[in-house]
Write a protein that holds these residues in place. Structure first.
Motif, PDB file in Angstrom:
ATOM      1  N   LEU A  76      90.010  42.101  56.287  1.00  9.36           N
ATOM      2  CA  LEU A  76      90.951  41.100  56.488  1.00  9.36           C
ATOM      3  C   LEU A  76      92.171  41.153  55.559  1.00  9.36           C
ATOM      4  CD1 LEU A  76      91.716  38.685  58.268  1.00  9.36           C
ATOM      5  CD2 LEU A  76      90.453  37.130  56.406  1.00  9.36           C
ATOM      6  N   GLU A  80      96.005  41.269  57.082  1.00  8.22           N
ATOM      7  CA  GLU A  80      96.924  40.362  56.634  1.00  8.22           C
ATOM      8  C   GLU A  80      97.996  40.827  55.770  1.00  8.22           C
ATOM      9  OE1 GLU A  80      95.038  37.570  54.268  1.00  8.22           O
ATOM     10  OE2 GLU A  80      94.222  36.213  55.724  1.00  8.22           O
ATOM     11  N   LYS A  85      99.670  35.973  57.249  1.00  7.10           N
ATOM     12  CA  LYS A  85      98.609  35.393  57.406  1.00  7.10           C
ATOM     13  C   LYS A  85      98.476  34.870  58.652  1.00  7.10           C
ATOM     14  CE  LYS A  85      97.404  34.630  52.918  1.00  7.10           C
ATOM     15  NZ  LYS A  85      95.926  35.108  52.292  1.00  7.10           N
ATOM     16  N   PRO A  86      97.088  34.678  59.442  1.00  2.00           N
ATOM     17  CA  PRO A  86      96.960  34.336  60.741  1.00  2.00           C
ATOM     18  C   PRO A  86      97.203  32.884  60.836  1.00  2.00           C
ATOM     19  CG  PRO A  86      94.671  34.366  59.279  1.00  2.00           C
ATOM     20  CD  PRO A  86      95.783  34.904  58.553  1.00  2.00           C
ATOM     21  N   THR A  89      92.059  30.286  62.501  1.00  2.00           N
ATOM     22  CA  THR A  89      91.007  30.974  62.147  1.00  2.00           C
ATOM     23  C   THR A  89      89.760  30.108  62.640  1.00  2.00           C
ATOM     24  OG1 THR A  89      91.940  31.936  60.026  1.00  2.00           O
ATOM     25  CG2 THR A  89      89.536  31.893  60.293  1.00  2.00           C
ATOM     26  N   LYS A 100      84.237  35.789  62.475  1.00  4.16           N
ATOM     27  CA  LYS A 100      85.442  34.893  62.191  1.00  4.16           C
ATOM     28  C   LYS A 100      86.293  35.822  63.163  1.00  4.16           C
ATOM     29  CE  LYS A 100      84.743  32.979  57.571  1.00  4.16           C
ATOM     30  NZ  LYS A 100      85.584  33.057  56.262  1.00  4.16           N
ATOM     31  N   GLU A 102      90.499  35.804  63.683  1.00  2.00           N
ATOM     32  CA  GLU A 102      91.801  35.716  63.172  1.00  2.00           C
ATOM     33  C   GLU A 102      92.772  35.657  64.281  1.00  2.00           C
ATOM     34  OE1 GLU A 102      91.278  34.745  59.940  1.00  2.00           O
ATOM     35  OE2 GLU A 102      89.418  35.276  59.562  1.00  2.00           O
ATOM     36  N   THR A 103      93.635  34.837  64.309  1.00  2.00           N
ATOM     37  CA  THR A 103      94.714  35.176  65.496  1.00  2.00           C
ATOM     38  C   THR A 103      96.159  34.878  64.913  1.00  2.00           C
ATOM     39  OG1 THR A 103      93.171  33.612  67.023  1.00  2.00           O
ATOM     40  CG2 THR A 103      95.730  34.002  67.671  1.00  2.00           C
ATOM     41  N   TRP A 104      96.843  35.713  65.377  1.00  2.00           N
ATOM     42  CA  TRP A 104      98.323  35.883  65.122  1.00  2.00           C
ATOM     43  C   TRP A 104      99.173  36.065  66.471  1.00  2.00           C
ATOM     44  CZ3 TRP A 104      94.573  38.738  62.815  1.00  2.00           C
ATOM     45  CH2 TRP A 104      94.481  38.860  61.426  1.00  2.00           C
ATOM     46  N   ASN A 118      84.165  39.976  56.347  1.00  2.00           N
ATOM     47  CA  ASN A 118      85.587  40.526  56.158  1.00  2.00           C
ATOM     48  C   ASN A 118      86.115  41.810  56.486  1.00  2.00           C
ATOM     49  OD1 ASN A 118      86.641  37.902  55.112  1.00  2.00           O
ATOM     50  ND2 ASN A 118      85.515  38.295  53.222  1.00  2.00           N
TER      51      ASN A 118
END
Length: 207
Positions: A76, A80, A85-86, A89, A100, A102-104, A118
């Motif tokens: 992760l 990043e 940073k996403p 989460t 988990k 994580e979205t961007w 991770n």
């Protein structure tokens, strides 16, 4: 084995669902894209170049072996470093695993990376096109002509890059689910690849 297969299928569903939700939310970045597209000061090629850079970063994310809790996948922290940073989460328990997501979001493009311990075990991108004016050549006839075993590269050479892409790795086999939108509302083609070879296809209302 059954649990891991279930997990792999569930990861695809979760990531596609998260990406769809993210794309449905209004954001300042989407508004910026609209204003940029309508501005005479910036050409469409510049907008495409920005998306292409984002897609290149997506391609650099390594997907780890799901059966080994993401061994070989990007961490992760590494993701990043590329994407920042996403924006959001979420976490969910699938079988015995804590996953988990994580979205961007950037310029209407959404990336979702799913991690276990991770390490990335699945990645998904939606809203991406190499060109906003690509030829609308994905007809029903062209779709029906696709044969099992055709390579991902051969198909993207014909139709361009897909609008969404999901990738995971299970027992050494890379699974890719790619979706093409034709530009006509409600029409699409979804192609599935194992190790970059076509294994299944579905379409909706192609003409």
């Amino acid at each position: 084995m059954i649990k891991k297969t279930l997990l792999a299928s569930t990861l695809v569903v979760i990531s596609l669902g998260l990406a769809a939700c993210s794309n449905s939310k209004p954001s300042t970045e989407n508004k910026t894209t609209s204003s940029v597209s309508s501005s005479k000061k910036q050409s469409s090629s510049e907008t495409i170049s920005s998306n292409k850079e984002y897609r290149t970063k997506f391609d650099k994310i390594k997907v780890g072996e799901l059966s080994q809790n993401g061994t070989g996948g990007s961490t992760l922290k590494e993701v990043e470093a590329m994407l920042g940073k996403p924006e959001s989460t979420t976490s969910a328990k699938v079988a015995t695993y804590k996953v988990k997501s994580e979205t961007w979001n950037k310029d209407g493009v959404t990336i979702v990376a799913q991690t276990i311990d991770n390490k990335v075990v699945s990645k998904n991108i939606t809203g991406f096109k190499w060109s906003e004016n690509r030829p609308e050549n994905l007809t029903l006839k062209a779709f029906n002509s696709l044969k099992d075993g055709e390579s991902y590269t051969t198909i993207t050479n014909k139709f361009g890059e897909p609008d969404s892409l999901n990738e995971s790795l299970m027992l050494g086999k890379k699974n890719t689910v790619a979706t093409w939108l034709t530009g006509v509302k409600g029409t699409s083609a979804v192609l599935t690849f194992d190790n970059d070879k076509l294994t299944s296809k579905t379409q909706t209302d192609l003409k």
